[in-house]
Design a protein around this motif. Structure first.
Motif, PDB file in Angstrom:
ATOM      1  N   UNK A  39      -5.407 -33.040 -37.345  1.00 20.50           N
ATOM      2  CA  UNK A  39      -5.503 -31.656 -36.864  1.00 20.50           C
ATOM      3  C   UNK A  39      -6.930 -31.386 -36.410  1.00 20.50           C
ATOM      4  N   UNK A  40      -7.039 -30.751 -35.250  1.00 21.20           N
ATOM      5  CA  UNK A  40      -8.334 -30.364 -34.703  1.00 21.20           C
ATOM      6  C   UNK A  40      -8.295 -28.879 -34.339  1.00 21.20           C
ATOM      7  N   UNK A  41      -9.455 -28.316 -34.073  1.00 21.54           N
ATOM      8  CA  UNK A  41      -9.482 -26.937 -33.603  1.00 21.54           C
ATOM      9  C   UNK A  41      -8.820 -26.841 -32.239  1.00 21.54           C
ATOM     10  N   UNK A  42      -8.117 -25.746 -32.010  1.00 19.96           N
ATOM     11  CA  UNK A  42      -7.462 -25.508 -30.731  1.00 19.96           C
ATOM     12  C   UNK A  42      -8.371 -24.725 -29.797  1.00 19.96           C
ATOM     13  N   UNK A  43      -7.753 -24.112 -28.799  1.00 18.92           N
ATOM     14  CA  UNK A  43      -8.520 -23.427 -27.761  1.00 18.92           C
ATOM     15  C   UNK A  43      -8.425 -21.908 -27.883  1.00 18.92           C
ATOM     16  N   UNK A  44      -9.376 -21.237 -27.248  1.00 17.46           N
ATOM     17  CA  UNK A  44      -9.335 -19.782 -27.162  1.00 17.46           C
ATOM     18  C   UNK A  44      -8.143 -19.311 -26.333  1.00 17.46           C
ATOM     19  N   UNK A  45      -7.672 -20.151 -25.409  1.00 13.33           N
ATOM     20  CA  UNK A  45      -6.556 -19.754 -24.542  1.00 13.33           C
ATOM     21  C   UNK A  45      -5.318 -19.414 -25.369  1.00 13.33           C
ATOM     22  N   UNK A  46      -5.025 -20.194 -26.396  1.00 16.18           N
ATOM     23  CA  UNK A  46      -3.851 -19.908 -27.235  1.00 16.18           C
ATOM     24  C   UNK A  46      -4.047 -18.640 -28.046  1.00 16.18           C
ATOM     25  N   UNK A  47      -5.254 -18.419 -28.529  1.00 15.05           N
ATOM     26  CA  UNK A  47      -5.550 -17.184 -29.260  1.00 15.05           C
ATOM     27  C   UNK A  47      -5.399 -15.986 -28.326  1.00 15.05           C
ATOM     28  N   UNK A  48      -5.824 -16.124 -27.084  1.00 20.42           N
ATOM     29  CA  UNK A  48      -5.680 -15.035 -26.105  1.00 20.42           C
ATOM     30  C   UNK A  48      -4.210 -14.689 -25.874  1.00 20.42           C
ATOM     31  N   UNK A  49      -3.340 -15.690 -25.847  1.00 22.00           N
ATOM     32  CA  UNK A  49      -1.898 -15.421 -25.678  1.00 22.00           C
ATOM     33  C   UNK A  49      -1.395 -14.604 -26.863  1.00 22.00           C
ATOM     34  N   UNK A  50      -1.806 -14.961 -28.069  1.00 18.59           N
ATOM     35  CA  UNK A  50      -1.388 -14.211 -29.258  1.00 18.59           C
ATOM     36  C   UNK A  50      -1.920 -12.780 -29.194  1.00 18.59           C
ATOM     37  N   UNK A  51      -3.133 -12.589 -28.735  1.00 18.54           N
ATOM     38  CA  UNK A  51      -3.675 -11.236 -28.580  1.00 18.54           C
ATOM     39  C   UNK A  51      -2.879 -10.438 -27.543  1.00 18.54           C
ATOM     40  N   UNK A  52      -2.453 -11.086 -26.467  1.00 16.55           N
ATOM     41  CA  UNK A  52      -1.609 -10.409 -25.467  1.00 16.55           C
ATOM     42  C   UNK A  52      -0.262 -10.028 -26.074  1.00 16.55           C
ATOM     43  N   UNK A  53       0.310 -10.937 -26.864  1.00 13.33           N
ATOM     44  CA  UNK A  53       1.582 -10.641 -27.546  1.00 13.33           C
ATOM     45  C   UNK A  53       1.402  -9.432 -28.459  1.00 13.33           C
ATOM     46  N   UNK A  54       0.324  -9.429 -29.241  1.00 15.41           N
ATOM     47  CA  UNK A  54       0.068  -8.329 -30.167  1.00 15.41           C
ATOM     48  C   UNK A  54      -0.092  -7.003 -29.429  1.00 15.41           C
ATOM     49  N   UNK A  55      -0.862  -6.997 -28.348  1.00 16.99           N
ATOM     50  CA  UNK A  55      -1.057  -5.754 -27.580  1.00 16.99           C
ATOM     51  C   UNK A  55       0.258  -5.241 -27.003  1.00 16.99           C
ATOM     52  N   UNK A  56       1.071  -6.133 -26.453  1.00 18.69           N
ATOM     53  CA  UNK A  56       2.360  -5.730 -25.894  1.00 18.69           C
ATOM     54  C   UNK A  56       3.295  -5.227 -26.995  1.00 18.69           C
ATOM     55  N   UNK A  57       3.286  -5.899 -28.139  1.00 17.57           N
ATOM     56  CA  UNK A  57       4.129  -5.521 -29.277  1.00 17.57           C
ATOM     57  C   UNK A  57       3.753  -4.131 -29.762  1.00 17.57           C
ATOM     58  N   UNK A  58       2.470  -3.919 -29.991  1.00 17.98           N
ATOM     59  CA  UNK A  58       2.001  -2.646 -30.539  1.00 17.98           C
ATOM     60  C   UNK A  58       2.303  -1.489 -29.582  1.00 17.98           C
ATOM     61  N   UNK A  59       2.133  -1.717 -28.270  1.00 17.28           N
ATOM     62  CA  UNK A  59       2.362  -0.655 -27.290  1.00 17.28           C
ATOM     63  C   UNK A  59       3.821  -0.594 -26.835  1.00 17.28           C
ATOM     64  N   UNK A  60       4.650  -1.472 -27.391  1.00 15.87           N
ATOM     65  CA  UNK A  60       6.071  -1.551 -27.050  1.00 15.87           C
ATOM     66  C   UNK A  60       6.265  -1.806 -25.557  1.00 15.87           C
ATOM     67  N   UNK A  61       5.402  -2.623 -25.006  1.00 17.59           N
ATOM     68  CA  UNK A  61       5.502  -3.068 -23.613  1.00 17.59           C
ATOM     69  C   UNK A  61       6.395  -4.303 -23.603  1.00 17.59           C
ATOM     70  N   UNK A  62       7.687  -4.046 -23.655  1.00 19.59           N
ATOM     71  CA  UNK A  62       8.646  -5.125 -23.869  1.00 19.59           C
ATOM     72  C   UNK A  62       8.773  -6.077 -22.689  1.00 19.59           C
TER      73      UNK A  62
END
Length: 171
Positions: A39-62
């Motif tokens: 196991x190695x550290x991953x990239x910021x790109x994957x974390x950014x996708x999770x942040x986009x998911x969280x923002x859409x989820x919280x704002x109910x931007x389905x």
């Protein structure tokens, strides 16, 4: 003469500080027991996708949320429900929202942290975990609930997700 010495000294520093690309092996910081993968550290790109998911989820931007979920994604909710793909996932989230509003709870949380890891390539063609990156994230709510979540991101889309809920630690 003094200017030539400064120029020569400056060139020596400039050339001496030039970096060359490293063809280094990625440093491992863990292992996968059953497969022998590291196991190695991953990239910021994957974390950014999770942040986009969280923002859409919280704002109910389905629509945005569905666009970030793979059609065949398996999504495991903390209460035992399992959704497949964006449509089922959004239906489950809207059901949670409706229930929370009916109970007078606030639809809000904070993402406390998120980090990505990736595993080394496997020799086993049946192994599924080396196509993307795993993101671990923690969320806390105003009602002192803590959610520990694991996201598997492949090519910018959520492919697998698991959530566990627990109460706040008290000492």
């Amino acid at each position: 003469m003094k200017n030539y010495i400064y120029l020569l000294f400056g060139l020596i520093i400039l050339v001496g500080c030039e970096t060359t690309p490293c063809d280094c092996e990625e440093k491992s910081n863990g292992f996968v027991e059953r497969s022998g993968q590291t196991i190695m550290l991953g990239s910021d790109a994957s974390v950014e996708v999770v942040k986009q998911i969280d923002n859409a989820w919280k704002s109910r931007d389905y629509e945005t949320l569905k666009s970030l979920v793979a059609d065949d994604a398996k999504l495991y909710h903390d209460d035992g429900r399992v959704s497949t793909g964006g449509e089922e996932f959004v239906a489950a989230i809207e059901s949670d929202y409706t229930e929370m509003v009916a109970e007078g709870k606030e639809w809000d949380w904070v993402m406390n942290f998120a980090f990505a890891v990736k595993v080394s390539e496997s020799d086993d063609p049946e192994e599924f975990n080396d196509d993307g990156e795993w993101v671990s994230a923690r969320f806390t709510t105003a009602s002192d609930e803590i959610y520990e979540e694991l996201y598997y991101i492949i090519d910018g889309k959520l492919s697998w997700w698991g959530s566990a809920k627990r109460g706040l630690y008290t000492e």
